[in-house]
Scaffold this motif. Structure first.
Motif, PDB file in Angstrom:
ATOM      1  N   ALA A 144      35.542  68.517  53.387  1.00 33.16           N
ATOM      2  CA  ALA A 144      35.430  67.103  53.023  1.00 33.16           C
ATOM      3  C   ALA A 144      34.270  66.890  52.058  1.00 33.16           C
ATOM      4  O   ALA A 144      34.378  66.134  51.100  1.00 33.16           O
ATOM      5  CB  ALA A 144      35.235  66.253  54.280  1.00 33.16           C
ATOM      6  N   VAL A 145      33.170  67.581  52.310  1.00 34.95           N
ATOM      7  CA  VAL A 145      31.988  67.417  51.471  1.00 34.95           C
ATOM      8  C   VAL A 145      32.208  68.007  50.083  1.00 34.95           C
ATOM      9  O   VAL A 145      31.872  67.412  49.067  1.00 34.95           O
ATOM     10  CB  VAL A 145      30.759  68.072  52.151  1.00 34.95           C
ATOM     11  N   LYS A 146      32.820  69.179  50.054  1.00 37.64           N
ATOM     12  CA  LYS A 146      32.966  69.897  48.789  1.00 37.64           C
ATOM     13  C   LYS A 146      34.007  69.262  47.874  1.00 37.64           C
ATOM     14  O   LYS A 146      33.834  69.214  46.667  1.00 37.64           O
ATOM     15  CB  LYS A 146      33.340  71.353  49.073  1.00 37.64           C
ATOM     16  N   HIS A 147      35.083  68.779  48.462  1.00 34.89           N
ATOM     17  CA  HIS A 147      36.193  68.340  47.626  1.00 34.89           C
ATOM     18  C   HIS A 147      36.287  66.837  47.427  1.00 34.89           C
ATOM     19  O   HIS A 147      37.169  66.352  46.750  1.00 34.89           O
ATOM     20  CB  HIS A 147      37.512  68.868  48.202  1.00 34.89           C
ATOM     21  N   THR A 148      35.376  66.083  48.059  1.00 33.43           N
ATOM     22  CA  THR A 148      35.396  64.642  47.846  1.00 33.43           C
ATOM     23  C   THR A 148      33.956  64.238  47.604  1.00 33.43           C
ATOM     24  O   THR A 148      33.037  64.969  47.921  1.00 33.43           O
ATOM     25  CB  THR A 148      35.901  63.890  49.098  1.00 33.43           C
ATOM     26  N   ASN A 149      33.783  63.061  47.036  1.00 32.67           N
ATOM     27  CA  ASN A 149      32.392  62.635  46.866  1.00 32.67           C
ATOM     28  C   ASN A 149      32.091  61.498  47.820  1.00 32.67           C
ATOM     29  O   ASN A 149      31.359  60.584  47.497  1.00 32.67           O
ATOM     30  CB  ASN A 149      32.119  62.245  45.414  1.00 32.67           C
TER      31      ASN A 149
END
Length: 135
Positions: free
Chosen positions: A55-60
């Protein structure tokens, strides 16, 4: 709002940062301890780490929400909600695993089943573990 199925869920809103994985693991440990499902702890904490990292890596998303529930006696569901509607993709084995998707291959391997619920405002990626019924 706890829903009364005898097993209230646990949830926490966390910053959309990698460091939040530690708090997410703590939440999972707490829930499993209360439910006497400590034997699932290792797998569940690994799962929640991957879901949070994803979630952290692929969304802001500035915030993510971690949810631990028991949809039934047999299952524990771990979900991570973010504000992006971009769906996670499982990489194909011949893709470069270092770039992305390794997390979901791990989730796929660890979880009994997993999926994504898309909402107007974002999505929840969830994974379920099966617990042995107490003898």
């Amino acid at each position: 709002m706890p829903h009364h199925t005898g097993h209230p869920g646990y949830s926490e809103t966390l910053p959309g940062l990698e460091e939040s994985a530690e708090e997410a693991r703590q939440l999972v440990r707490t829930a499993l301890a209360v439910w006497y499902l400590d034997d699932l702890t290792d797998t569940a904490t690994l799962l929640v780490s991957e879901l949070v990292a994803n979630a952290v890596k692929h969304t802001n998303s500035r915030v993510i929400r971690v949810i631990v529930t028991r949809p039934s006696e047999r299952f524990v569901r771990i979900g991570v909600v973010d504000k992006a509607r971009v769906l996670p993709e499982l990489v194909k084995p011949d893709d470069d695993l270092l770039t992305s998707g390794r997390g979901l291959l791990l989730v796929d391997a660890l979880a009994e089943r997993w999926g994504t619920d898309v909402h107007r405002w974002g999505k929840q990626v969830w994974a379920e573990l099966m617990s042995e019924p107490a003898r």
